[in-house]
Design a protein around this motif. Structure first.
Motif, short mmCIF file in Angstrom:
data_model
loop_
_atom_site.label_atom_id
_atom_site.label_comp_id
_atom_site.label_asym_id
_atom_site.label_seq_id
_atom_site.Cartn_x
_atom_site.Cartn_y
_atom_site.Cartn_z
N ASP A 490 118.99 83.59 -1.89
CA ASP A 490 119.17 83.54 -0.43
C ASP A 490 118.10 84.40 0.23
O ASP A 490 117.15 84.87 -0.43
CB ASP A 490 120.58 83.99 -0.03
CG ASP A 490 120.83 85.47 -0.28
OD1 ASP A 490 119.98 86.13 -0.93
OD2 ASP A 490 121.88 85.98 0.15
N SER A 491 118.25 84.62 1.50
CA SER A 491 117.27 85.38 2.28
C SER A 491 117.07 86.78 1.71
O SER A 491 115.94 87.26 1.58
CB SER A 491 117.73 85.45 3.73
OG SER A 491 116.87 86.23 4.51
N ALA A 492 118.19 87.45 1.34
CA ALA A 492 118.11 88.83 0.82
C ALA A 492 117.37 88.88 -0.52
O ALA A 492 116.71 89.89 -0.83
CB ALA A 492 119.52 89.41 0.67
N THR A 493 117.47 87.83 -1.31
CA THR A 493 116.76 87.78 -2.59
C THR A 493 115.27 87.95 -2.37
O THR A 493 114.60 88.72 -3.07
CB THR A 493 117.03 86.44 -3.30
OG1 THR A 493 118.43 86.17 -3.34
CG2 THR A 493 116.47 86.45 -4.71
N HIS A 521 113.03 76.37 -1.38
CA HIS A 521 114.42 76.82 -1.27
C HIS A 521 115.04 76.59 0.11
O HIS A 521 116.18 76.98 0.33
CB HIS A 521 114.51 78.31 -1.62
CG HIS A 521 114.01 78.64 -3.00
ND1 HIS A 521 114.74 78.36 -4.14
CD2 HIS A 521 112.84 79.20 -3.42
CE1 HIS A 521 114.05 78.75 -5.20
NE2 HIS A 521 112.90 79.25 -4.80
N SER A 522 114.29 75.98 1.02
CA SER A 522 114.79 75.66 2.37
C SER A 522 115.34 76.89 3.10
O SER A 522 116.35 76.83 3.79
CB SER A 522 115.89 74.58 2.29
OG SER A 522 115.38 73.40 1.72
N ILE A 523 114.65 78.01 2.89
CA ILE A 523 115.04 79.26 3.57
C ILE A 523 113.98 79.58 4.61
O ILE A 523 112.79 79.68 4.29
CB ILE A 523 115.18 80.43 2.57
CG1 ILE A 523 116.29 80.13 1.56
CG2 ILE A 523 115.45 81.74 3.29
CD1 ILE A 523 116.39 81.15 0.44
N VAL A 524 114.41 79.72 5.85
CA VAL A 524 113.47 80.02 6.94
C VAL A 524 113.17 81.52 6.95
O VAL A 524 114.10 82.33 7.04
CB VAL A 524 114.06 79.59 8.30
CG1 VAL A 524 113.10 79.92 9.43
CG2 VAL A 524 114.40 78.10 8.30
#
Length: 766
Positions: A490-493, A521-524
């Motif tokens: 996720d974002s925090a990773t 990963h489709s993370i903005v």
């Protein structure tokens, strides 16, 4: 899996049956109900009524004790007993009751009404494997049977199983409001598409307007997620649902207020509560809990406004009589603490609840002290034993949070031993807290040990270990661990990974990771990720690329980004861009000394002492004070604090004498004080004194003086600082580690430095 559940159930049944018959046969001897002269039917009616009354009041033990005094009970009475076990989550008592009932009359389980109550009991108590087995064995099922099992799986967050059961339900019955509400609760916190599918089916069946479904939709939309959705959008969806309701009950209002609070929109939550109160709509404990949690999200410039709002709510709580609720008092204490209220006032409120206190209130006050006064927090945690309160997993996690602020791992190890003693060693949340606490206390090896021994790791587990590697400068270990992740990041990773790359100068790896966020990963990317990238470019001397990235950002840079750029400019002597960054930083944080200090250091390093002096004068005129350098070292069971110069330490004279001897030894090895940041008009002798009396040097000498009382047998000296370590102290620690043949660990405001054999784990890149 079902066969295993059945065999386990049988074993537990036998155990529970023996236990219950032994206990209740003794109670039956004490109850002389059989000597009554009343008619048998009257006695049976009275016993049934008493059992149902006890069950409704939640007195399961009392109800069950009466059960074994009478041989014949109505189905309604059995149902009320199973309902009581479900409400109190008394699995063992419920299983024993089930066994007793089957032993008395095996045919009784053919009654659908009673079977649904038994099924619900197993679901509510989390025994889903047997609940599903029992469901499969039922000759007849109705909508209640399906809804009970769906609700059980929803309670455990098993979304796929919920949808599978709901599909089966659709083939047999028309779902009711409760079935939809249960399914929607399973969608909370998931991708918005799941909840929208359920909403569409409810809309098609004209059930979305019902208050139960509408309330569940508000909560679901508030907590939904998606790659391109922000909290503002989720709150808008929930608000649209709320406004469309023709009829609202108190749960509707509470759900919307909680939704705003969950999305970080405290202002809107408070505004809705004000509207609710002014229009005469009642409120309850749940309302206040959400409103108290919303207070620290409100955008007030003056902290006193925050405290005034909290005080007004405090008065309203007293006026409504809800101040007697321990959960409300706990939330009140936490709000005062979060809003900058003095912790002594919070403690006074806590003491006023004497006689009402429970483990939740104790945990809250321990949490209040955890950040501001970790030592007091740990003392309160130890006091729990004397107050006869048993800490739960959340209490342990708060205690470990306090341990993370200590210099060494002694306290974390002590809590860890209690966690094992209480049987919580398999708890994922506690293992995650242990990973964090050990890493923050300087023991990366213990963090790794906890992580490697975990049977189940969630995303927080992986992220916690990645962050541990990052703050200890072990970027390669972090990247290797990332390759082993068996769960979506996720974002925090990526914040942890980019931070790790930043600490050791892995520019290319950092760029690849940053690009992979959206591509793979489709993370903005958010502000934290851009801040890490600015730091990665800036530390490596690629200042122009850092500046270009800031201009390309889709959002306004915050103070963290400007401070990262400013630090890089100081390191590489980029005065022009540093001035821009400093001005931007001061606009965002006018009372923070960082912008002034960094610019003064840049001018001093470049020999421009007049400009450096003017910056410091501007800082004084603006009444901005530099945060004093403080260091802590743990000797025995006591933490000693040192300020620059050590003016207030009782052994200052002895410490300075020993420091002078150590400096002499280091100078013979080639140590030369770094005076580049001292002002020009300061005498040379005074410049050296300023450097030699830095707090970490004093803490180091004091630790050497008390070598026998150090943890780890004195082989490792651990020091904690509140600000970044300076270049001179860094050189000083490296040479001292070689001279003493000891490992010296310094935790500054940014990372850990492990000094050994005249080298540092940061490779002089910090």
């Amino acid at each position: 899996m079902v066969l295993g559940a059945v065999s386990n159930f049988t074993a537990l049944m036998l155990c529970s049956s023996k236990l219950v018959h032994r206990v209740f046969s003794k109670r039956c001897l004490l109850r002389n109900l059989s000597t009554s002269s009343a008619e048998p039917e009257t006695i049976a009616t009275n016993i049934d009524a008493k059992i149902r009354a006890f069950s409704l009041q939640g007195n399961v033990e009392e109800a069950l004790s009466l059960l074994y005094t009478h041989s014949s009970l109505s189905l309604q009475t059995y149902a009320s007993l199973f309902h009581g076990c479900a409400q109190k989550k008394c699995l063992q008592q419920g299983m024993a009751l089930h066994h007793y009932m089957l032993h008395k009359d095996p045919t009784i389980q053919n009654d659908l009404f009673l079977t649904n109550h038994i099924l619900n009991m197993y679901c509510k108590c989390g025994h889903l494997a047997y609940a599903h087995y029992m469901f499969d064995q039922m000759c007849h099922r109705n909508i209640v049977s399906w809804t009970a099992l769906i609700s059980g799986y929803a309670q455990s967050g098993l979304v796929r199983e919920c949808f599978s059961l709901f599909s089966g339900l659709l083939a047999h019955f028309r779902p009711n409001e409760f079935a939809f509400a249960s399914l929607l609760s399973a969608c909370e916190g998931r991708d918005i598409k799941c909840g929208m599918q359920v909403h569409a089916v409810a809309l098609k069946m004209s059930l979305d307007a019902g208050v139960y479904v509408a309330n569940a939709l508000i909560t679901m939309y508030s907590k939904s997620s998606g790659s391109s959705r922000g909290y503002d959008q989720t709150a808008d969806d929930a608000w649209t649902m709320f406004k469309s309701m023709e009829f609202r009950n108190l749960i509707s209002w509470n759900s919307m207020i909680a939704g705003f609070q969950f999305c970080g929109l405290g202002d809107k939550a408070i505004c809705l509560f004000r509207h609710m109160y002014c229009n005469g709509i009642g409120f309850d404990r749940a309302t206040l809990l959400s409103v108290f949690s919303s207070l620290n999200q409100c955008a007030f410039d003056d902290i006193n406004i925050h405290l005034r709002k909290c005080f007004q709510l405090h008065c309203l709580t007293i006026k409504s009589g809800l101040i007697s609720e321990i959960e409300v008092i706990t939330a009140l204490i936490k709000s005062y603490a979060d809003l900058g209220g003095h912790i002594s006032d919070c403690y006074r409120i806590f003491l006023d609840t004497s006689g009402q206190q429970d483990i939740v209130s104790w945990t809250a006050i321990i949490s209040v002290f955890a950040e501001q006064d970790p030592e007091q927090s740990f003392l309160l945690f130890r006091q729990l034993h004397h107050e006869n309160f048993l800490p739960d997993w959340y209490t342990f996690s708060v205690a470990l949070k306090a341990c993370a602020y200590y210099v060494t791992e002694q306290h974390a190890t002590a809590v860890h031993s209690q966690v094992i003693k209480k049987g919580f060693q398999e708890d994922t949340v506690l293992c995650n807290a242990l990973i964090h606490a050990y890493a923050r206390c300087g023991s990366l090896a213990l963090s790794e040990q906890v992580f490697n021994e975990m049977h189940y790791r969630d995303l927080v587990s992986w992220n916690s270990m990645l962050k541990s590697y990052a703050i200890h400068g072990q970027a390669k270990d972090a990247l290797e661990l990332f390759q082993q992740m068996n769960i979506s990041p996720d974002s925090a990773t990526f914040v942890a990974l980019l931070s790790a790359c930043s600490h050791v100068g892995l520019v290319d790896e950092g760029v690849k990771l940053f690009n992979s966020m959206s591509d793979d990963h489709s993370i903005v990317p958010q502000l934290d990720h851009y801040s890490c990238m600015v730091d990665i470019y800036g530390r490596a001397g690629r200042i122009l690329e850092a500046e270009e990235l800031i201009h390309k950002m889709p959002m306004e840079p915050d103070s963290v980004i400007w401070s990262s750029l400013l630090g890089s400019c100081r390191k590489h002597g980029e005065t022009r861009l540093a001035q821009i960054a400093a001005d931007k930083f001061k606009e965002l944080e006018p009372k923070n000394s960082l912008g002034y200090v960094q610019m003064s250091n840049i001018y001093s390093s470049g020999g421009n002492f007049i400009e450096a002096g003017q910056i410091r004068k501007e800082m004084r005129d603006s009444k901005v004070r530099k945060e004093p350098g403080l260091s802590w070292v743990e000797i025995g069971k006591q933490v000693h604090e040192f300020a620059s110069g050590g003016q207030h330490h009782p052994q200052r004279g002895v410490i300075l004498s020993r420091l002078e001897i150590l400096i002499g030894q280091l100078k013979e090895m080639g140590y030369a004080p770094d005076l580049s940041l001292a002002l020009k008009d300061t005498e040379m002798e005074h410049k050296e004194d300023q450097l030699f009396h830095h707090s970490e040097k004093l803490a180091l000498v004091f630790a050497i003086m008390n070598e026998g009382r150090l943890p780890c047998g004195g082989n490792v000296i651990k020091i904690m600082k509140n600000i970044r370590i300076c270049v001179d102290c860094h050189n000083f620690m490296k040479l001292t580690s070689y001279l003493l043949q000891k490992e010296i660990v310094v935790r500054d405001s940014n990372r850990f430095h492990h000094f050994k054999y005249a080298t540092c784990s940061c490779s002089d890149y910090w």
